[in-house]
Design a protein around this motif. Structure first.
Motif, short mmCIF file in Angstrom:
data_model
loop_
_atom_site.label_atom_id
_atom_site.label_comp_id
_atom_site.label_asym_id
_atom_site.label_seq_id
_atom_site.Cartn_x
_atom_site.Cartn_y
_atom_site.Cartn_z
N CYS A 68 0.83 -1.20 0.00
CA CYS A 68 0.00 0.00 0.00
C CYS A 68 0.86 1.25 0.00
CB CYS A 68 -0.95 0.02 1.20
SG CYS A 68 -2.16 1.35 1.01
N ARG A 70 -0.34 4.16 0.77
CA ARG A 70 -0.88 5.12 1.73
C ARG A 70 -0.42 4.81 3.15
NH1 ARG A 70 -4.57 8.71 -0.67
NH2 ARG A 70 -5.34 7.84 -2.61
N CYS A 72 -2.51 5.30 6.22
CA CYS A 72 -3.62 5.46 7.17
C CYS A 72 -3.15 4.99 8.56
CB CYS A 72 -4.83 4.64 6.72
SG CYS A 72 -5.26 4.95 5.00
N TYR A 74 -4.39 3.82 11.20
CA TYR A 74 -4.96 2.68 11.92
C TYR A 74 -4.58 1.34 11.29
CZ TYR A 74 -8.05 4.20 8.18
OH TYR A 74 -8.51 4.65 6.98
N CYS A 75 -4.05 1.34 10.08
CA CYS A 75 -4.02 0.12 9.27
C CYS A 75 -2.64 -0.52 9.20
CB CYS A 75 -4.52 0.45 7.87
SG CYS A 75 -4.48 -0.96 6.75
N LEU A 77 -1.43 -2.30 6.97
CA LEU A 77 -0.84 -2.32 5.62
C LEU A 77 -0.17 -1.00 5.26
CD1 LEU A 77 -3.49 -4.22 3.42
CD2 LEU A 77 -1.97 -5.10 5.19
N ARG A 78 -0.28 0.00 6.13
CA ARG A 78 0.29 1.33 5.82
C ARG A 78 1.76 1.19 5.40
NH1 ARG A 78 2.23 4.41 10.51
NH2 ARG A 78 1.08 6.15 9.61
N GLY A 114 -4.41 -3.30 -0.76
CA GLY A 114 -3.91 -1.96 -0.45
C GLY A 114 -3.86 -1.18 -1.76
N GLU A 115 -3.47 0.07 -1.68
CA GLU A 115 -3.32 0.83 -2.93
C GLU A 115 -1.94 0.51 -3.49
OE1 GLU A 115 -4.69 4.77 -3.38
OE2 GLU A 115 -6.45 4.45 -2.12
FE1 SF4 Z 1 -5.25 2.83 4.10
FE2 SF4 Z 1 -6.46 0.85 2.67
FE3 SF4 Z 1 -3.79 1.26 2.52
FE4 SF4 Z 1 -4.84 0.29 4.76
S1 SF4 Z 1 -4.86 -0.72 2.79
S2 SF4 Z 1 -3.24 1.90 4.58
S3 SF4 Z 1 -6.83 1.35 4.85
S4 SF4 Z 1 -5.40 2.68 1.86
#
Ligand code: SF4
Ligand code: SAM
Ligand code: FES
Length: 353
Positions: A68, A70, A72, A74-75, A77-78, A114-115
């Protein structure tokens, strides 16, 4: 009968009959004493039965990449989480996983990731076309933010639905939790998805640090304003490998109440009993199915990748193979006197989608 019990009963019976709950009334329900929560959950269960019936739709979840870009907060996968080993399935592997889900009796799959910049729109479309040409599955995508043109391409490739939670309706909280994303952009994406012809799913987490009952009520009202076809609501579960690892998580009862109020407000939308609810409580998904939910999304990802899609700790079903989960969830649903739906589980809203 206490005053509060009477008041909650009146609000719920009015909502059950179709009266639109106001923001203040939603807040009253959200903050009511736990001993009266059942009044709300039971009203939602009756509305669920009247609006969408006793069938439960299963969607097989394929977690095809945990990369990912991104961050975020809480996540798991950040991108800043360097502890996580990353994986991605190749295009053919995703298609084979979907075929296997169909063999297990699923009518619908959700492709989530994830992105991951490796998965360009062209590659996502190849997967969608591959699945559509070899199965009769309905496809939901949940791969994050893209432009309108890109969403349109995915829709034209054959994807039926798209899931993109807005996570919180508070711009301020959204900014705190998403250092590199923008709330208005998220909402724009949801509007673009609708315009591109998707059945749209959105949703939020319950119990994020900084959330108030007012924000939670606005989350529920935003679902109604967006007129979503599906709404995923689950508790926030702190992940020790993230910025929010030391925070308190969402409570089961608060998440169940949010699902129930969503049913009172959204009437015939599809509402999943989320995996996060099943993680907080071994019977969390069953409890949600008795509080307004009518969908479950069991994991059908290949076993070797399961534990790496680590949004939060102790996720359920990580060591259970797809065939086992299919039987397990069917048993749970039948145990509630309900049955697994045999159709694709498309939107029940009769708008032109
Ligand atoms: Fe954010 Fe989705 Fe990436 Fe998790 S998988 S960090 S929620 S964009
Ligand atoms: N990357 C895509 C996106 O963000 O829309 C899809 C995958 S993302 C992992 C799916 C959902 O996981 C998010 O929308 C978020 O609500 C949920 N999630 C992430 N971290 C979580 C946590 N710690 N507790 C509960 N849910 C979480
Ligand atoms: Fe996976 Fe029950 S649904 S073990």
């Amino acid at each position: 009968m206490t005053n509060q019990m009477e008041r909650i009963g009146t609000l719920c019976s009015d909502a059950e009959k179709g009266k639109a709950l106001t923001r203040e009334e939603i807040i009253e329900l959200l903050v009511c004493e736990d001993q009266y929560s059942n009044i709300i959950l039971e009203a939602a269960d009756r509305v669920r039965q009247g609006e969408v019936g006793d069938h439960v739709h299963l969607r097989g979840l394929i977690e095809f990449s945990n990369y990912c870009k991104r961050n975020c907060e809480y996540c798991g996968l950040r991108r800043a989480n360097k502890k996580l080993n990353r994986y991605r399935l190749e295009i053919e592997e995703v298609i084979d996983t979907a075929k296997n889900a169909e063999r297990l009796g699923y009518r619908s799959v959700v492709l989530q990731s994830g992105e991951d910049p490796y998965y360009t729109v062209d590659k996502i479309c190849k997967i969608v076309e591959g699945i559509k040409s070899s199965t009769d599955l309905a496809i939901t995508l949940s791969c994050g933010e893209f432009s309108y043109e890109e969403y349109k391409q995915m829709r034209e490739a054959g994807a039926d639905r798209y899931l993109l939670r807005f996570e919180t309706s508070s711009k301020e909280l959204y900014k705190k939790l998403h250092p590199d994303s923008d709330y208005d952009q998220r909402i724009q994406c949801l509007n673009d998805l609708r315009r591109a012809g998707f059945q749209v799913g959105s949703g939020f987490m319950v119990g994020l640090p900084g959330e108030t009952p007012e924000i939670l009520a606005d989350n529920l009202l935003l679902l109604r304003e967006l007129d979503v076809d599906m709404a995923g609501i689950g508790p926030f579960i702190p992940n020790p490998d993230t910025e929010l690892g030391e925070e308190n998580g969402g409570l089961l009862i608060d998440a169940l109440k949010a699902v129930a109020i969503a049913r009172l407000l959204l009437r015939n939308a599809h509402l999943p009993a989320t995996t996060a609810l099943g993680t907080l409580d071994p019977r969390g998904r069953e409890k949600a199915l008795c509080a307004g939910a009518n969908v479950v999304m069991p994991n059908v990802s290949p076993m070797k990748y399961r534990e790496l899609y680590a949004l939060y700790p102790n996720k359920i079903c990580v060591t259970d193979d797809p065939g086992h989960c299919r039987n397990c969830i069917t048993g749970k649903i039948n145990g509630l006197g309900r049955s697994v739906a045999k159709d694709h589980g498309h939107t029940l809203k009769n708008t032109n989608k």
